[in-house]
Motif scaffolding. Sequence first.
Motif, PDB file in Angstrom:
ATOM      1  N   PRO A 337      32.801  65.674  20.227  1.00 50.18           N
ATOM      2  CA  PRO A 337      31.716  65.724  19.237  1.00 50.18           C
ATOM      3  C   PRO A 337      31.036  67.090  19.257  1.00 50.18           C
ATOM      4  CG  PRO A 337      31.639  63.665  20.457  1.00 50.18           C
ATOM      5  CD  PRO A 337      32.669  64.516  21.141  1.00 50.18           C
ATOM      6  N   CYS A 338      30.862  67.675  18.083  1.00 58.36           N
ATOM      7  CA  CYS A 338      30.333  69.039  17.993  1.00 58.36           C
ATOM      8  C   CYS A 338      28.972  69.169  18.674  1.00 58.36           C
ATOM      9  CB  CYS A 338      30.214  69.457  16.531  1.00 58.36           C
ATOM     10  SG  CYS A 338      31.772  69.396  15.624  1.00 58.36           S
ATOM     11  N   GLU A 339      28.115  68.180  18.474  1.00 56.58           N
ATOM     12  CA  GLU A 339      26.769  68.260  19.047  1.00 56.58           C
ATOM     13  C   GLU A 339      26.811  68.155  20.566  1.00 56.58           C
ATOM     14  OE1 GLU A 339      22.610  68.643  19.373  1.00 56.58           O
ATOM     15  OE2 GLU A 339      24.120  69.319  17.930  1.00 56.58           O
ATOM     16  N   LEU A 340      27.685  67.339  21.099  1.00 60.93           N
ATOM     17  CA  LEU A 340      27.822  67.268  22.553  1.00 60.93           C
ATOM     18  C   LEU A 340      28.326  68.594  23.101  1.00 60.93           C
ATOM     19  CD1 LEU A 340      27.737  65.658  25.189  1.00 60.93           C
ATOM     20  CD2 LEU A 340      30.073  64.857  24.679  1.00 60.93           C
ATOM     21  N   ALA A 341      29.289  69.197  22.420  1.00 59.52           N
ATOM     22  CA  ALA A 341      29.793  70.505  22.843  1.00 59.52           C
ATOM     23  C   ALA A 341      28.689  71.557  22.801  1.00 59.52           C
ATOM     24  CB  ALA A 341      30.960  70.927  21.951  1.00 59.52           C
TER      25      ALA A 341
END
Length: 362
Positions: A337-341
């Motif tokens: 997930p982009c936000e987790l990254a």
Amino acid sequence: MKFGLSAVSLFSGAGGMDVGFEQAGFNVLFANDIDEAACQSYNLNHSIKSHCGDLRSFTDEISKFKGVDVVFGGPPCQGFSVAGKMDPDDERSQLLWSYLDTVELLQPKAFICENVKALAVNSRWSNVRERFFDKAASLGYKTAMLVLNAADYGVPQARERMFIVGLKSDDSSISNNSLLNDLSIELANQQNSPESIADLIRRLGPAGSEGNSKVCSAVITYAKKPVLRKSPYAGMLFNGAGRPINSFGIALTLPASMGGNKTPIVDEDEIFNGKDSYVAGYHKSLMQGTPPKQGYAPDCLRRITVDEALAIQTFPSNYKLAGSQSAMFRQIGNAVPCELARVVAVSLSSVMNKHSGSLAAA
């Protein structure tokens, strides 16, 4: 010209992890994946082109980036996943060592290796973890292993992933434990509640509308022998592995096998028309002993769309995907997930800044 920390991306897929790192201010210089459709997707959305093919065939190209600030990526996880065969001899499991070979080649100041939770917690992989940490230590890295749930960081999905963070430092006061503590503090400061699936879908619009057009046509039929659990959103009320999503909650982990009957299910009447949950009502009747229904489920139930899956994985709304619909779903399910990254990248950047005077040069 971009400024900020430089990075090399390995096993980049469609670029989910890269989006997060770029949002955190990193300048990604190199990307690679073996999936042709994923590479095409990456190329549609990023300023550099992904090198498509086996990572081990790009040694000469990668070596140009020796001394890069950070190497990040998630080697294919099927060999370690509880959803797979958990075969230590799986060719894809060997790519974990290809990842470390690249770290050894480039000698970055730090690295982040992402994988499935099972690699971090399953006793079957204890020897793999020990070997990984020993190799990293021999290269001069302090290491910390974290298991993070994406839902704790604003991602509307209960997706747990492992991150091994390495920091190359010649400061004897920095230990594995102190690195873990520093990262944990940074991560705790970035925790955030996700939006509900209902809010996310209302934001996109009904399936088939302009902002939510990539519809999954896989039909939904009742299971002849339902598997009942306490929750309406567990067990198996319908055929296939695509379970219903609680409209006012978050999704379970989106699998790379989406696109057919493994694609999760939502209730448009509940989301857009304020009606009671059909799934909850049907589950209640089954729990009370009513015989299961047969045939097709009502039209209010449908599979999630490609656009919704992208949003659940927190990709930007204008992110483009290449390939067939099944290839698109596969790319989404394989992504971090982009936000987790982004959260992980920001945390690493802060820790690197804290120890900037002692980070070892290549």
